[in-house]
Design a protein around this motif. Structure first.
Motif, PDB file in Angstrom:
ATOM      1  N   THR A  55       0.911  -1.214   0.208  1.00 56.66           N
ATOM      2  CA  THR A  55      -0.050  -0.081   0.191  1.00 56.66           C
ATOM      3  C   THR A  55       0.907   1.228  -0.125  1.00 56.66           C
ATOM      4  O   THR A  55       2.001   1.355   0.600  1.00 56.66           O
ATOM      5  CB  THR A  55      -0.907   0.146   1.394  1.00 56.66           C
ATOM      6  OG1 THR A  55       0.026  -0.265   2.494  1.00 56.66           O
ATOM      7  CG2 THR A  55      -1.863  -1.248   1.030  1.00 56.66           C
ATOM      8  N   ALA A  56       0.495   2.245  -0.773  1.00 55.34           N
ATOM      9  CA  ALA A  56       0.920   3.517  -0.783  1.00 55.34           C
ATOM     10  C   ALA A  56       0.829   4.426   0.367  1.00 55.34           C
ATOM     11  O   ALA A  56      -0.142   4.194   1.143  1.00 55.34           O
ATOM     12  CB  ALA A  56       0.583   4.163  -1.832  1.00 55.34           C
ATOM     13  N   PRO A  57       1.706   5.155   0.897  1.00 55.80           N
ATOM     14  CA  PRO A  57       1.463   6.108   2.113  1.00 55.80           C
ATOM     15  C   PRO A  57       0.145   6.967   1.693  1.00 55.80           C
ATOM     16  O   PRO A  57       0.122   7.315   0.481  1.00 55.80           O
ATOM     17  CB  PRO A  57       2.632   6.631   2.232  1.00 55.80           C
ATOM     18  CG  PRO A  57       3.352   6.744   0.781  1.00 55.80           C
ATOM     19  CD  PRO A  57       2.913   5.358   0.332  1.00 55.80           C
ATOM     20  N   LEU A  61      -0.874   9.462  -2.769  1.00 56.31           N
ATOM     21  CA  LEU A  61      -2.118   9.310  -3.674  1.00 56.31           C
ATOM     22  C   LEU A  61      -2.979  10.694  -3.768  1.00 56.31           C
ATOM     23  O   LEU A  61      -3.088  11.417  -2.773  1.00 56.31           O
ATOM     24  CB  LEU A  61      -3.216   8.283  -3.244  1.00 56.31           C
ATOM     25  CG  LEU A  61      -2.498   6.850  -3.209  1.00 56.31           C
ATOM     26  CD1 LEU A  61      -3.548   5.984  -2.694  1.00 56.31           C
ATOM     27  CD2 LEU A  61      -2.198   6.292  -4.309  1.00 56.31           C
ATOM     28  N   ALA A  62      -3.247  10.882  -4.914  1.00 50.60           N
ATOM     29  CA  ALA A  62      -4.059  12.153  -4.981  1.00 50.60           C
ATOM     30  C   ALA A  62      -5.344  12.130  -4.751  1.00 50.60           C
ATOM     31  O   ALA A  62      -6.025  10.932  -4.725  1.00 50.60           O
ATOM     32  CB  ALA A  62      -4.013  12.605  -6.848  1.00 50.60           C
TER      33      ALA A  62
END
Length: 257
Positions: A55-57, A61-62
């Motif tokens: 998972t991205a931090p 994410l936009a």
């Protein structure tokens, strides 16, 4: 020199090399790898481990942006026209257009124009966006596919059905007549009803008959009473006449004596 060259090229007698290649006979291949059974392949495919994606931090994410669909000026104009049609027309019939040619459509418009009936074409998207917020929301299932509306300020159902008989490509689905939602069978039953002039004449005739019957009933008892009184007077007069004749006869005899 020749002896030296010959000595280098020709092997020495009695000399044996250190490594000697020995060729054995070929062996038959008796073991092959068997293919995996189809059920085992399915089981392995189902139970295969799939590692989770990292998972991205949160800050990478936009942010999600929702697109708001704004109606164009043409759609707003068409919705106003649809609202005007539903407000001013008492007869709104929905028909399905099955590939009517341009010539047949022009002839159909001309025939409908004789009875002040107009055919309207609106995109189903515009009509389906207008109907949910109006009192005609139950007409929404009628607008599917290629549809058209036959509108008139007066309910001229008989004339409309007579014209549609000559255009088999236009199939009647339903409609709204005088703020009443009707199916195809309901419109056919409505066309069999008598006209308003006929209904008014029948109503006036019925009211006139009822009033005449009321007057005759009210005059019956006084007329019957007067007839009885007249009969009674005649009977009294006929009874008094013999008595007066009897009284006059002795007087005449006395006068003769």
């Amino acid at each position: 020199m020749a002896a030296t060259l010959c000595g280098r090229i020709l092997p020495r007698t009695g000399w044996v090399p250190l490594a000697q290649s020995v060729r054995h006979g070929s062996k038959a291949v008796t073991r092959h790898r068997k293919p995996m059974h189809i059920l085992k392949q399915k089981l392995m495919a189902v139970t295969e481990y799939i590692p989770p994606k990292p998972t991205a931090p949160p800050g990478a994410l936009a942010p999600h942006t929702r697109k708001i669909d704004q109606e164009s000026g043409l759609v707003k104009l068409l919705k106003k026209k649809v609202e005007t049609v539903f407000r001013e027309c008492k007869m709104i019939a929905v028909v399905q257009n099955n590939a009517t040619s341009a010539e047949d459509m022009l002839l159909l418009k001309h025939r409908l124009h004789r009875y002040d009936i107009t055919i309207k074409f609106f995109p189903n998207q515009v009509i389906r966006s207008f109907l949910p917020s109006s009192q005609y929301c139950n007409m929404q299932p009628l607008f599917i596919g290629q549809t058209a509306m036959l509108v008139s300020k007066e309910p001229k159902v008989k004339e409309m059905l007579r014209v549609l008989k000559s255009s088999p490509q236009m199939i009647l689905l339903g409609g709204c007549i005088e703020n009443t939602l009707l199916s195809r069978e309901g419109i056919l039953n409505y066309s069999r009803l008598p006209s308003m002039t006929t209904v008014h004449g029948e109503l006036v005739g019925g009211l006139t008959m009822m009033t005449s019957q009321t007057v005759s009933v009210l005059q019956r008892h006084p007329a019957h009473l007067s007839a009885l009184l007249q009969q009674y007077i005649k009977q009294q007069q006929s009874a008094d006449a013999p008595e007066s004749a009897v009284q006059s006869s002795p007087k005449t005899e006395e006068a003769a004596v």
